[in-house]
Write a protein that holds these residues in place. Structure first.
Motif, PDB file in Angstrom:
ATOM      1  N   SER A  67       6.387  -2.833  10.054  1.00 44.25           N
ATOM      2  CA  SER A  67       5.265  -2.172  11.138  1.00 44.25           C
ATOM      3  C   SER A  67       4.706  -3.437  11.985  1.00 44.25           C
ATOM      4  CB  SER A  67       4.381  -1.359  10.642  1.00 44.25           C
ATOM      5  OG  SER A  67       3.424  -1.010  11.581  1.00 44.25           O
ATOM      6  N   ALA A  68       4.068  -4.208  11.015  1.00 45.63           N
ATOM      7  CA  ALA A  68       3.315  -5.542  11.810  1.00 45.63           C
ATOM      8  C   ALA A  68       4.593  -6.599  12.375  1.00 45.63           C
ATOM      9  CB  ALA A  68       2.729  -6.286  10.688  1.00 45.63           C
ATOM     10  N   TRP A  69       5.682  -6.601  11.949  1.00 45.63           N
ATOM     11  CA  TRP A  69       6.631  -7.475  12.690  1.00 45.63           C
ATOM     12  C   TRP A  69       7.024  -6.825  14.014  1.00 45.63           C
ATOM     13  CZ3 TRP A  69       7.669 -12.037  10.352  1.00 45.63           C
ATOM     14  CH2 TRP A  69       8.589 -12.884  11.287  1.00 45.63           C
ATOM     15  N   LYS A  70       7.231  -5.494  14.009  1.00 45.91           N
ATOM     16  CA  LYS A  70       7.442  -4.971  15.325  1.00 45.91           C
ATOM     17  C   LYS A  70       6.296  -4.921  16.273  1.00 45.91           C
ATOM     18  CE  LYS A  70       9.085  -0.544  16.835  1.00 45.91           C
ATOM     19  NZ  LYS A  70       9.449   0.805  16.722  1.00 45.91           N
ATOM     20  N   ALA A  76     -10.888 -11.548   0.762  1.00 46.98           N
ATOM     21  CA  ALA A  76     -12.060 -10.887   0.924  1.00 46.98           C
ATOM     22  C   ALA A  76     -11.854 -10.112   2.202  1.00 46.98           C
ATOM     23  CB  ALA A  76     -13.291 -11.998   1.120  1.00 46.98           C
ATOM     24  N   CYS A  77     -11.225 -10.790   3.144  1.00 40.32           N
ATOM     25  CA  CYS A  77     -11.129  -9.836   4.623  1.00 40.32           C
ATOM     26  C   CYS A  77     -10.532  -8.519   4.479  1.00 40.32           C
ATOM     27  CB  CYS A  77     -10.311 -10.779   5.573  1.00 40.32           C
ATOM     28  SG  CYS A  77     -11.375 -12.035   6.105  1.00 40.32           S
ATOM     29  N   ALA A  78      -9.300  -8.474   3.619  1.00 39.34           N
ATOM     30  CA  ALA A  78      -8.635  -7.309   3.104  1.00 39.34           C
ATOM     31  C   ALA A  78      -9.655  -6.238   2.499  1.00 39.34           C
ATOM     32  CB  ALA A  78      -7.320  -7.335   2.316  1.00 39.34           C
ATOM     33  N   GLU A  79     -10.339  -6.788   1.249  1.00 44.89           N
ATOM     34  CA  GLU A  79     -11.093  -6.194   0.650  1.00 44.89           C
ATOM     35  C   GLU A  79     -12.308  -5.452   1.532  1.00 44.89           C
ATOM     36  OE1 GLU A  79     -10.834  -5.136  -2.278  1.00 44.89           O
ATOM     37  OE2 GLU A  79      -8.928  -6.551  -2.855  1.00 44.89           O
ATOM     38  N   SER A  80     -12.749  -6.272   2.430  1.00 43.02           N
ATOM     39  CA  SER A  80     -13.892  -5.777   3.295  1.00 43.02           C
ATOM     40  C   SER A  80     -13.315  -4.773   3.921  1.00 43.02           C
ATOM     41  CB  SER A  80     -14.265  -6.958   3.945  1.00 43.02           C
ATOM     42  OG  SER A  80     -15.336  -6.578   5.211  1.00 43.02           O
ATOM     43  N   PHE A  81     -12.121  -4.675   4.657  1.00 34.59           N
ATOM     44  CA  PHE A  81     -11.698  -3.761   5.571  1.00 34.59           C
ATOM     45  C   PHE A  81     -11.402  -2.527   4.801  1.00 34.59           C
ATOM     46  CE2 PHE A  81      -7.773  -1.050   6.408  1.00 34.59           C
ATOM     47  CZ  PHE A  81      -8.295  -0.666   7.935  1.00 34.59           C
ATOM     48  N   PHE A  82     -10.940  -2.597   3.379  1.00 37.25           N
ATOM     49  CA  PHE A  82     -10.915  -1.383   2.770  1.00 37.25           C
ATOM     50  C   PHE A  82     -12.302  -0.590   2.251  1.00 37.25           C
ATOM     51  CE2 PHE A  82      -6.682  -3.335   1.366  1.00 37.25           C
ATOM     52  CZ  PHE A  82      -5.962  -2.508   2.416  1.00 37.25           C
ATOM     53  N   ALA A  83     -13.386  -1.540   2.095  1.00 41.11           N
ATOM     54  CA  ALA A  83     -14.570  -0.976   1.802  1.00 41.11           C
ATOM     55  C   ALA A  83     -15.143  -0.335   3.025  1.00 41.11           C
ATOM     56  CB  ALA A  83     -15.322  -2.096   1.477  1.00 41.11           C
ATOM     57  N   VAL A 132      -1.733  -4.595   7.074  1.00 41.22           N
ATOM     58  CA  VAL A 132      -1.576  -6.176   7.410  1.00 41.22           C
ATOM     59  C   VAL A 132      -2.488  -6.522   8.313  1.00 41.22           C
ATOM     60  CG1 VAL A 132       0.107  -7.749   8.209  1.00 41.22           C
ATOM     61  CG2 VAL A 132       0.994  -6.068   6.786  1.00 41.22           C
ATOM     62  N   MET A 133      -3.354  -7.557   7.976  1.00 40.66           N
ATOM     63  CA  MET A 133      -4.423  -7.754   9.041  1.00 40.66           C
ATOM     64  C   MET A 133      -4.231  -9.013   9.453  1.00 40.66           C
ATOM     65  SD  MET A 133      -8.451  -8.363   8.331  1.00 40.66           S
ATOM     66  CE  MET A 133      -8.928  -6.803   8.184  1.00 40.66           C
ATOM     67  N   ASP A 134      -4.181  -9.313  11.075  1.00 44.38           N
ATOM     68  CA  ASP A 134      -4.505 -10.580  11.791  1.00 44.38           C
ATOM     69  C   ASP A 134      -5.755 -11.063  11.753  1.00 44.38           C
ATOM     70  OD1 ASP A 134      -5.023 -12.378  13.704  1.00 44.38           O
ATOM     71  OD2 ASP A 134      -3.634 -11.664  14.988  1.00 44.38           O
ATOM     72  N   LEU A 135      -5.950 -12.220  10.772  1.00 48.93           N
ATOM     73  CA  LEU A 135      -7.314 -12.814  10.468  1.00 48.93           C
ATOM     74  C   LEU A 135      -7.893 -13.285  11.687  1.00 48.93           C
ATOM     75  CD1 LEU A 135      -6.686 -14.277   6.897  1.00 48.93           C
ATOM     76  CD2 LEU A 135      -7.777 -12.220   7.483  1.00 48.93           C
ATOM     77  N   GLN A 194      -7.559  -7.498  13.807  1.00 47.80           N
ATOM     78  CA  GLN A 194      -6.778  -6.328  13.954  1.00 47.80           C
ATOM     79  C   GLN A 194      -5.749  -6.001  12.735  1.00 47.80           C
ATOM     80  OE1 GLN A 194      -5.127  -7.417  17.927  1.00 47.80           O
ATOM     81  NE2 GLN A 194      -6.352  -5.307  18.579  1.00 47.80           N
ATOM     82  N   ILE A 195      -5.660  -4.537  12.589  1.00 50.10           N
ATOM     83  CA  ILE A 195      -4.614  -4.189  11.735  1.00 50.10           C
ATOM     84  C   ILE A 195      -3.256  -3.838  12.468  1.00 50.10           C
ATOM     85  CG2 ILE A 195      -3.948  -2.247  10.252  1.00 50.10           C
ATOM     86  CD1 ILE A 195      -6.350  -4.011   9.240  1.00 50.10           C
ATOM     87  N   VAL A 196      -2.448  -5.041  12.328  1.00 49.30           N
ATOM     88  CA  VAL A 196      -1.279  -5.186  13.002  1.00 49.30           C
ATOM     89  C   VAL A 196      -0.271  -3.974  12.464  1.00 49.30           C
ATOM     90  CG1 VAL A 196      -1.794  -7.243  14.234  1.00 49.30           C
ATOM     91  CG2 VAL A 196      -0.763  -7.408  11.875  1.00 49.30           C
ATOM     92  N   GLY A 197      -0.114  -3.803  11.181  1.00 45.00           N
ATOM     93  CA  GLY A 197       0.763  -3.093  10.470  1.00 45.00           C
ATOM     94  C   GLY A 197       0.050  -2.223   9.294  1.00 45.00           C
ATOM     95  N   TYR A 198       0.627  -1.095   8.957  1.00 39.17           N
ATOM     96  CA  TYR A 198       0.176  -0.500   7.821  1.00 39.17           C
ATOM     97  C   TYR A 198       1.110   0.512   7.416  1.00 39.17           C
ATOM     98  CZ  TYR A 198      -1.446   3.439  10.889  1.00 39.17           C
ATOM     99  OH  TYR A 198      -1.709   4.195  11.979  1.00 39.17           O
ATOM    100  N   ALA A 199       1.116   1.033   6.110  1.00 41.60           N
ATOM    101  CA  ALA A 199       1.846   2.095   5.670  1.00 41.60           C
ATOM    102  C   ALA A 199       1.312   2.717   4.662  1.00 41.60           C
ATOM    103  CB  ALA A 199       3.165   1.688   5.183  1.00 41.60           C
TER     104      ALA A 199
END
Length: 151
Positions: free
Chosen positions: A43-46, A93-100, A15-18, A22-27
């Motif tokens: 995780s992001a909510w917390k 695109a932002c999430a795809e860019s992060f994963f790339a 989960v990214m804050d656009l 920042q990645i504010v939560g992940y699993a």
């Protein structure tokens, strides 16, 4: 996204804050499921402690994102839901860019390693390298952590 490991795939939901990138939560886990999405959202909510009705959650149309559990979780917090057009990765695109970047800069050079070791590497990338070292032109050449601190 998914990353090949010796035992099979390791699935990652981020989960990214656009605004800050920042990645504010992940699993991560061995099974691609709605529970993985819920874990990342929790995780992001917390971490962020947001006001739900001020949020927009954008994802692709994968079944794990469209599940009753995920929809109920988002609706229960009054989060606006947005989904990419079917088959159009550019909408996300932002999430795809992060994963790339994760794959190119970090996991691909590691080769095929044990799932637990890959999980540790991904945690380090998300918690340390990406926010503190990875500069972004969209953030004026700052890292996500530096940009967030200056915002």
């Amino acid at each position: 996204t998914q990353i090949r490991c010796k035992e099979g795939w390791l699935y990652l939901v981020a989960v990214m804050d656009l605004g800050t990138r920042q990645i504010v939560g992940y699993a991560q886990g061995a099974v691609n499921s709605s529970q993985l999405v819920l874990n990342a959202l929790e995780s992001a909510w917390k971490y962020s402690q947001p006001v739900g009705k001020e949020l927009l959650f954008h994802s692709d149309q994968g079944t794990q994102y469209r599940s009753e559990e995920v929809m109920a979780w988002l609706n229960g917090r009054e989060v606006t839901i947005s989904m990419s057009r079917r088959g159009n990765c550019w909408d996300n695109a932002c999430a795809e860019s992060f994963f790339a970047l994760l794959k190119k800069e970090w996991t691909k050079p590691l080769g095929t390693i044990e799932r637990s070791d890959m999980g540790d590497e991904i945690r380090y990338y998300i918690d340390e390298f990406y926010p503190k070292m990875r500069r972004h032109m969209t953030l004026g050449g700052l890292t996500p952590s530096a940009y967030a601190a200056n915002s």
